[in-house]
Scaffold this motif. Sequence first.
Motif, PDB file in Angstrom:
ATOM      1  N   ASN A 190       0.813  -1.220   0.000  1.00 40.95           N
ATOM      2  CA  ASN A 190       0.000   0.000   0.000  1.00 40.95           C
ATOM      3  C   ASN A 190       0.847   1.271   0.000  1.00 40.95           C
ATOM      4  OD1 ASN A 190       0.959  -0.361   2.621  1.00 40.95           O
ATOM      5  ND2 ASN A 190      -0.760   0.744   3.522  1.00 40.95           N
ATOM      6  N   CYS A 191       2.177   1.124  -0.081  1.00 38.83           N
ATOM      7  CA  CYS A 191       3.089   2.273  -0.035  1.00 38.83           C
ATOM      8  C   CYS A 191       3.604   2.620  -1.436  1.00 38.83           C
ATOM      9  CB  CYS A 191       4.263   1.975   0.887  1.00 38.83           C
ATOM     10  SG  CYS A 191       3.785   1.588   2.595  1.00 38.83           S
ATOM     11  N   ASP A 192       4.151   3.815  -1.562  1.00 35.97           N
ATOM     12  CA  ASP A 192       4.714   4.271  -2.834  1.00 35.97           C
ATOM     13  C   ASP A 192       6.233   4.092  -2.808  1.00 35.97           C
ATOM     14  OD1 ASP A 192       5.406   5.455  -5.183  1.00 35.97           O
ATOM     15  OD2 ASP A 192       4.303   7.317  -4.859  1.00 35.97           O
ATOM     16  N   PRO A 193       6.782   3.178  -3.605  1.00 34.46           N
ATOM     17  CA  PRO A 193       8.229   2.930  -3.588  1.00 34.46           C
ATOM     18  C   PRO A 193       9.055   4.075  -4.170  1.00 34.46           C
ATOM     19  CG  PRO A 193       7.195   1.685  -5.362  1.00 34.46           C
ATOM     20  CD  PRO A 193       6.077   2.319  -4.577  1.00 34.46           C
ATOM     21  N   ARG A 194       8.407   4.998  -4.887  1.00 28.23           N
ATOM     22  CA  ARG A 194       9.147   6.115  -5.490  1.00 28.23           C
ATOM     23  C   ARG A 194       9.668   7.097  -4.449  1.00 28.23           C
ATOM     24  NH1 ARG A 194       4.730   8.259  -9.613  1.00 28.23           N
ATOM     25  NH2 ARG A 194       3.561   8.113  -7.644  1.00 28.23           N
ATOM     26  N   ASP A 195       9.117   7.064  -3.232  1.00 29.36           N
ATOM     27  CA  ASP A 195       9.562   7.970  -2.176  1.00 29.36           C
ATOM     28  C   ASP A 195      10.843   7.499  -1.502  1.00 29.36           C
ATOM     29  OD1 ASP A 195       7.337   9.544  -2.630  1.00 29.36           O
ATOM     30  OD2 ASP A 195       6.119   8.543  -1.106  1.00 29.36           O
ATOM     31  N   VAL A 196      11.276   6.282  -1.829  1.00 28.25           N
ATOM     32  CA  VAL A 196      12.370   5.641  -1.101  1.00 28.25           C
ATOM     33  C   VAL A 196      13.567   5.406  -2.021  1.00 28.25           C
ATOM     34  CG1 VAL A 196      12.993   3.606   0.262  1.00 28.25           C
ATOM     35  CG2 VAL A 196      10.682   4.520   0.395  1.00 28.25           C
ATOM     36  N   ASP A 197      14.774   5.593  -1.494  1.00 24.49           N
ATOM     37  CA  ASP A 197      15.986   5.344  -2.273  1.00 24.49           C
ATOM     38  C   ASP A 197      16.320   3.854  -2.322  1.00 24.49           C
ATOM     39  OD1 ASP A 197      16.950   8.134  -2.907  1.00 24.49           O
ATOM     40  OD2 ASP A 197      16.778   8.278  -0.734  1.00 24.49           O
ATOM     41  N   TYR A 198      16.221   3.191  -1.174  1.00 19.49           N
ATOM     42  CA  TYR A 198      16.479   1.749  -1.082  1.00 19.49           C
ATOM     43  C   TYR A 198      15.277   1.103  -0.387  1.00 19.49           C
ATOM     44  CZ  TYR A 198      21.353   2.914  -2.137  1.00 19.49           C
ATOM     45  OH  TYR A 198      22.496   3.381  -2.732  1.00 19.49           O
ATOM     46  N   LEU A 199      14.511   0.297  -1.115  1.00 20.23           N
ATOM     47  CA  LEU A 199      13.318  -0.294  -0.514  1.00 20.23           C
ATOM     48  C   LEU A 199      13.488  -1.794  -0.311  1.00 20.23           C
ATOM     49  CD1 LEU A 199      10.528  -1.070  -3.063  1.00 20.23           C
ATOM     50  CD2 LEU A 199      12.674  -0.087  -3.842  1.00 20.23           C
ATOM     51  N   ILE A 200      12.772  -2.308   0.683  1.00 24.04           N
ATOM     52  CA  ILE A 200      12.695  -3.748   0.928  1.00 24.04           C
ATOM     53  C   ILE A 200      11.219  -4.113   0.859  1.00 24.04           C
ATOM     54  CG2 ILE A 200      13.221  -5.633   2.516  1.00 24.04           C
ATOM     55  CD1 ILE A 200      15.264  -3.762   3.854  1.00 24.04           C
ATOM     56  N   PRO A 201      10.736  -4.691  -0.257  1.00 21.95           N
ATOM     57  CA  PRO A 201       9.319  -5.074  -0.345  1.00 21.95           C
ATOM     58  C   PRO A 201       9.014  -6.137   0.712  1.00 21.95           C
ATOM     59  CG  PRO A 201      10.435  -5.282  -2.476  1.00 21.95           C
ATOM     60  CD  PRO A 201      11.484  -5.105  -1.444  1.00 21.95           C
ATOM     61  N   SER A 202       8.179  -5.803   1.679  1.00 25.34           N
ATOM     62  CA  SER A 202       7.928  -6.740   2.786  1.00 25.34           C
ATOM     63  C   SER A 202       6.700  -6.325   3.578  1.00 25.34           C
ATOM     64  CB  SER A 202       9.143  -6.783   3.719  1.00 25.34           C
ATOM     65  OG  SER A 202       9.490  -5.478   4.143  1.00 25.34           O
ATOM     66  N   ASN A 203       6.239  -7.251   4.383  1.00 25.70           N
ATOM     67  CA  ASN A 203       5.104  -7.026   5.277  1.00 25.70           C
ATOM     68  C   ASN A 203       5.569  -6.160   6.443  1.00 25.70           C
ATOM     69  OD1 ASN A 203       2.945  -7.167   7.003  1.00 25.70           O
ATOM     70  ND2 ASN A 203       2.946  -9.390   7.205  1.00 25.70           N
ATOM     71  N   ASP A 204       5.043  -4.937   6.554  1.00 25.74           N
ATOM     72  CA  ASP A 204       5.484  -4.039   7.623  1.00 25.74           C
ATOM     73  C   ASP A 204       4.508  -3.987   8.799  1.00 25.74           C
ATOM     74  OD1 ASP A 204       3.363  -2.578   6.689  1.00 25.74           O
ATOM     75  OD2 ASP A 204       4.554  -0.950   5.828  1.00 25.74           O
ATOM     76  N   ASP A 205       3.591  -4.970   8.859  1.00 29.36           N
ATOM     77  CA  ASP A 205       2.608  -5.005   9.945  1.00 29.36           C
ATOM     78  C   ASP A 205       2.851  -6.134  10.954  1.00 29.36           C
ATOM     79  OD1 ASP A 205       0.942  -2.807   9.126  1.00 29.36           O
ATOM     80  OD2 ASP A 205       0.296  -4.057   7.459  1.00 29.36           O
ATOM     81  N   ALA A 206       3.406  -7.255  10.511  1.00 40.18           N
ATOM     82  CA  ALA A 206       3.623  -8.407  11.395  1.00 40.18           C
ATOM     83  C   ALA A 206       4.944  -8.263  12.145  1.00 40.18           C
ATOM     84  CB  ALA A 206       3.622  -9.698  10.577  1.00 40.18           C
ATOM     85  N   SER A 207       4.922  -8.543  13.436  1.00 42.89           N
ATOM     86  CA  SER A 207       6.127  -8.396  14.263  1.00 42.89           C
ATOM     87  C   SER A 207       7.233  -9.362  13.834  1.00 42.89           C
ATOM     88  CB  SER A 207       5.782  -8.616  15.744  1.00 42.89           C
ATOM     89  OG  SER A 207       5.180  -9.878  15.931  1.00 42.89           O
ATOM     90  N   LYS A 208       6.863 -10.586  13.405  1.00 40.13           N
ATOM     91  CA  LYS A 208       7.870 -11.559  12.957  1.00 40.13           C
ATOM     92  C   LYS A 208       8.585 -11.063  11.702  1.00 40.13           C
ATOM     93  CE  LYS A 208       6.018 -15.908  14.789  1.00 40.13           C
ATOM     94  NZ  LYS A 208       5.512 -17.253  14.422  1.00 40.13           N
ATOM     95  N   SER A 209       7.821 -10.500  10.784  1.00 42.81           N
ATOM     96  CA  SER A 209       8.397  -9.966   9.550  1.00 42.81           C
ATOM     97  C   SER A 209       9.341  -8.810   9.856  1.00 42.81           C
ATOM     98  CB  SER A 209       7.268  -9.490   8.629  1.00 42.81           C
ATOM     99  OG  SER A 209       7.778  -8.818   7.515  1.00 42.81           O
ATOM    100  N   ILE A 210       8.917  -7.898  10.716  1.00 44.18           N
ATOM    101  CA  ILE A 210       9.753  -6.746  11.094  1.00 44.18           C
ATOM    102  C   ILE A 210      11.019  -7.220  11.787  1.00 44.18           C
ATOM    103  CG2 ILE A 210       9.850  -4.670  12.529  1.00 44.18           C
ATOM    104  CD1 ILE A 210       6.760  -4.476  12.108  1.00 44.18           C
ATOM    105  N   ASP A 211      10.883  -8.234  12.643  1.00 45.22           N
ATOM    106  CA  ASP A 211      12.023  -8.746  13.401  1.00 45.22           C
ATOM    107  C   ASP A 211      13.104  -9.324  12.492  1.00 45.22           C
ATOM    108  OD1 ASP A 211      13.250 -11.339  15.031  1.00 45.22           O
ATOM    109  OD2 ASP A 211      12.951  -9.590  16.298  1.00 45.22           O
ATOM    110  N   ILE A 212      12.705 -10.137  11.516  1.00 48.16           N
ATOM    111  CA  ILE A 212      13.709 -10.784  10.650  1.00 48.16           C
ATOM    112  C   ILE A 212      14.400  -9.766   9.737  1.00 48.16           C
ATOM    113  CG2 ILE A 212      12.106 -11.422   8.772  1.00 48.16           C
ATOM    114  CD1 ILE A 212      13.686 -14.071   8.556  1.00 48.16           C
TER     115      ILE A 212
END
Length: 379
Positions: A190-212
């Motif tokens: 749901n985010c715009d990747p054009r705002d970012v210089d280096y992006l990591i396409p990933s789930n930013d809502d789950a704690s396990k995903s953020i942790d890894i």
Amino acid sequence: MARVEVKQLLEAGVHFGHLTRKWNPNMAPYIYMERNGIHVINLYKTVAKLDETNEALSKIAASGRKILFVATKKQAKDIVAEKAAKVNMPYITERWPGGMLTNFVTIRKAVKKMASIDRMKKDGTFLTLSKKERLQVDRLRAKLEKNLGSISEMTRLPGALFIVDTMREHIAVKEAQKLNIPIFAMVDTNCDPRDVDYLIPSNDDASKSIDIIMTEVTNAVAEGLAERKSEKGDAAEGKSDDKKEKAPKKKEAADKPAPSPEKVDTKPAPVVAKAPNVEVDVEATKETVAKKEKVEADDLTKVEGIGPKAAEALVAAGIATFADLSKGDAEKIKEILTEASSRMAHLDPTSWPKQAKMAADGNWDELKEWQDNTKGGVE
């Protein structure tokens, strides 16, 4: 650098995106498929982008610049605080203070206020206040500690930002873009990747995903810091070895016996024909060698306003040292950046030669003070 496997990301739920009706079309290249009304992220692209991000973050950490981690959502704040603290990097997990970057001088004043309150408590001045005043000061100190305590050691603008959820931290993104600070981020569907210089396409809502993801990122930062430490150690050892090598040579020269008069060779020295009209400019040769040795030795990102990509563009154009940059013309530098990438067309290199001159002369304290008193290197 150990590479994370797709299987590990899959088990952590990194591939889960948002509902299809909430997606951002610019994320289409990173989406693998749609299932049950939810987009699924392509983890092979996640691994590739994660490697690219880790390499860039490692270089920034090795250069000595700070990386500011930003995550204020409930499921991310504790994880980010723990991981960032392990590598001694600043972080914001409570609330993004408006003007944190664009009005950094004022934020530093608030941090210094905490230090002054601590001094009051040490020298006994705090006890001279009334009970009501002491209570007010304690409340102010607690509030400042909660919001700014984690950035108390950050005395200048960070070299990069790492953001979890660019939609939520949109103010931080805008401020970093305005000051040309590189942005690294976990980007969901749901985010715009054009705002970012280096992006990591990933789930930013789950704690396990953020942790890894945070574990991989902070490991890369730790490697960069270790590399910087080893380089400093090697430099110190090199100086001590040079001193040790010089001493024995003098001793050997002193111990060597003088030749006896009987053994002196009385034969005339052979005549060597001189090359006609050959003159060697020793000073010019020394300058040329010194210039060759100095190429690629300066980290241009220490100049406020120059990011890794801008530094690469300048080096490619032949501006590889602080001395070269100090002699440069702001308009020509602007042309170089614009030709290298249209995204760097908004940069303002007016103050870069001035900062580079301070760096070339070794006036680091003066440069740091100047950068602290200006907004993103713009006078």
